[in-house]
Design a protein around this motif. Sequence first.
Motif, PDB file in Angstrom:
ATOM      1  N   ARG A  93       0.828  -1.206   0.000  1.00 19.77           N
ATOM      2  CA  ARG A  93       0.000   0.000   0.000  1.00 19.77           C
ATOM      3  C   ARG A  93       0.866   1.261   0.000  1.00 19.77           C
ATOM      4  NH1 ARG A  93      -2.933  -1.198   4.024  1.00 19.77           N
ATOM      5  NH2 ARG A  93      -1.850  -0.032   5.654  1.00 19.77           N
ATOM      6  N   LEU A  94       1.943   1.253   0.799  1.00 16.20           N
ATOM      7  CA  LEU A  94       2.856   2.398   0.854  1.00 16.20           C
ATOM      8  C   LEU A  94       3.497   2.638  -0.507  1.00 16.20           C
ATOM      9  CD1 LEU A  94       4.433   4.555   2.414  1.00 16.20           C
ATOM     10  CD2 LEU A  94       6.091   2.777   3.047  1.00 16.20           C
ATOM     11  N   CYS A 106       2.315   1.853  -3.412  1.00 21.76           N
ATOM     12  CA  CYS A 106       1.293   2.338  -4.343  1.00 21.76           C
ATOM     13  C   CYS A 106       1.023   3.823  -4.130  1.00 21.76           C
ATOM     14  CB  CYS A 106       0.002   1.539  -4.177  1.00 21.76           C
ATOM     15  SG  CYS A 106       0.114  -0.169  -4.742  1.00 21.76           S
ATOM     16  N   ARG A 107       0.952   4.236  -2.883  1.00 24.12           N
ATOM     17  CA  ARG A 107       0.702   5.657  -2.598  1.00 24.12           C
ATOM     18  C   ARG A 107       1.881   6.506  -3.064  1.00 24.12           C
ATOM     19  NH1 ARG A 107      -2.092   5.297   3.471  1.00 24.12           N
ATOM     20  NH2 ARG A 107      -4.101   4.442   2.736  1.00 24.12           N
ATOM     21  N   GLN A 108       3.093   5.995  -2.890  1.00 24.28           N
ATOM     22  CA  GLN A 108       4.270   6.728  -3.350  1.00 24.28           C
ATOM     23  C   GLN A 108       4.272   6.855  -4.874  1.00 24.28           C
ATOM     24  OE1 GLN A 108       7.394   4.374  -1.541  1.00 24.28           O
ATOM     25  NE2 GLN A 108       7.514   5.702   0.256  1.00 24.28           N
ATOM     26  N   ALA A 109       3.685   5.864  -5.546  1.00 21.41           N
ATOM     27  CA  ALA A 109       3.622   5.888  -7.015  1.00 21.41           C
ATOM     28  C   ALA A 109       2.433   6.687  -7.523  1.00 21.41           C
ATOM     29  CB  ALA A 109       3.547   4.463  -7.558  1.00 21.41           C
ATOM     30  N   HIS A 129      -3.849   0.391  -4.140  1.00 20.36           N
ATOM     31  CA  HIS A 129      -3.430  -0.877  -4.737  1.00 20.36           C
ATOM     32  C   HIS A 129      -3.044  -0.649  -6.187  1.00 20.36           C
ATOM     33  CE1 HIS A 129      -7.107  -1.365  -7.144  1.00 20.36           C
ATOM     34  NE2 HIS A 129      -7.774  -0.972  -6.075  1.00 20.36           N
ATOM     35  N   PRO A 130      -2.158  -1.497  -6.740  1.00 23.01           N
ATOM     36  CA  PRO A 130      -1.767  -1.343  -8.140  1.00 23.01           C
ATOM     37  C   PRO A 130      -2.881  -1.839  -9.046  1.00 23.01           C
ATOM     38  CG  PRO A 130      -0.715  -3.282  -7.218  1.00 23.01           C
ATOM     39  CD  PRO A 130      -1.465  -2.618  -6.091  1.00 23.01           C
ATOM     40  N   TYR A 181       8.451  -3.164  -2.244  1.00 19.21           N
ATOM     41  CA  TYR A 181       7.787  -3.103  -3.545  1.00 19.21           C
ATOM     42  C   TYR A 181       8.038  -1.756  -4.208  1.00 19.21           C
ATOM     43  CZ  TYR A 181       5.256  -6.965  -1.364  1.00 19.21           C
ATOM     44  OH  TYR A 181       4.937  -8.131  -0.719  1.00 19.21           O
ATOM     45  N   VAL A 182       8.147  -1.789  -5.517  1.00 20.92           N
ATOM     46  CA  VAL A 182       8.233  -0.575  -6.319  1.00 20.92           C
ATOM     47  C   VAL A 182       7.165  -0.691  -7.402  1.00 20.92           C
ATOM     48  CG1 VAL A 182       9.626   0.850  -7.867  1.00 20.92           C
ATOM     49  CG2 VAL A 182      10.695  -0.271  -5.891  1.00 20.92           C
ATOM     50  N   VAL A 183       6.281   0.307  -7.480  1.00 23.74           N
ATOM     51  CA  VAL A 183       5.206   0.303  -8.465  1.00 23.74           C
ATOM     52  C   VAL A 183       5.439   1.434  -9.455  1.00 23.74           C
ATOM     53  CG1 VAL A 183       2.721   0.566  -8.838  1.00 23.74           C
ATOM     54  CG2 VAL A 183       3.561  -0.650  -6.816  1.00 23.74           C
ATOM     55  N   ILE A 184       5.384   1.121 -10.740  1.00 22.09           N
ATOM     56  CA  ILE A 184       5.460   2.139 -11.787  1.00 22.09           C
ATOM     57  C   ILE A 184       4.133   2.119 -12.535  1.00 22.09           C
ATOM     58  CG2 ILE A 184       6.670   2.931 -13.861  1.00 22.09           C
ATOM     59  CD1 ILE A 184       9.138   1.453 -12.908  1.00 22.09           C
ATOM     60  N   PRO A 185       3.388   3.230 -12.492  1.00 21.50           N
ATOM     61  CA  PRO A 185       2.083   3.263 -13.176  1.00 21.50           C
ATOM     62  C   PRO A 185       2.213   2.940 -14.653  1.00 21.50           C
ATOM     63  CG  PRO A 185       2.366   5.187 -11.769  1.00 21.50           C
ATOM     64  CD  PRO A 185       3.699   4.494 -11.825  1.00 21.50           C
TER      65      PRO A 185
END
Length: 251
Positions: free
Chosen positions: A121-122, A124-127, A132-133, A162-166
């Motif tokens: 969740r953290l 995702c918010r940073q991204a 959620h992704p 985790y690292v999320v890239i939109p």
Amino acid sequence: MYGTNNYGGGFTQQGGASYRPQQAQQQSAESLSLDDVMQGGAPSAFSKDDPIGTSVEGEIVEIRAEQQTDFTTGEPLYYPNGKPKPQVVIHLQTTLQDPNRVGDSGIRGVYVKGYNIGQLRLACRQAGVGDHPNIGDHLKATFARTQPAKTRGYNDAKIYDYVVIPKKQSDLNAAMNDPQAGQQQYAPQQPAYGQTATIGQPAGLTASDRQTIGQLAAAGKNAQEIAGLLGKPVDQVVNALGAGSGHEPEF
């Protein structure tokens, strides 16, 4: 493990945030190949023997919420207060290949539960994608460390970063890393008859926007594709290309 449990109401994850199964994205029609299904589903991205630092990444092709189940019996798991133990199941399109799996599609499962739900969740918010992704986003999961078990006799908990890239940014990164970039000549598209063209520095675009537009054009992207990647109006992109060429757009 891959069946979705349908149960009413929401369940509470760490931090007190309510998360409902229906909030998860629906399965992509192409997320699992026939070979994957016939061999028992997509394999897990991680194994119990992975060393700290092991990473897996790829595009999300499926994401759903479901209740955890007992590894041996398959029975659903609950907290002492009676609430279901949740997990988020994410399938990634990776470049991994297992020679022992016929027709391995590269799809791998990432299972997020317990403390790691808050970690995801953290990220995702940073991204900037919310809590959620989504399908199409790029996810990198890394086995970062272990956390001592609170209950005697239990294994230490594995903590993941985790690292999320939109999706839009992921598409932009792919376009900017196009191996054909710089090998194609781009002729700026001309405004349609009656369309207003801005001469000089196009309004609403920063210097960074104009530089990115020029790079994407050199990579062979047309104005419509560039506008979609950057989330900018097509006319601004057309004007930027005209201004960057040093020639006044023709009518």
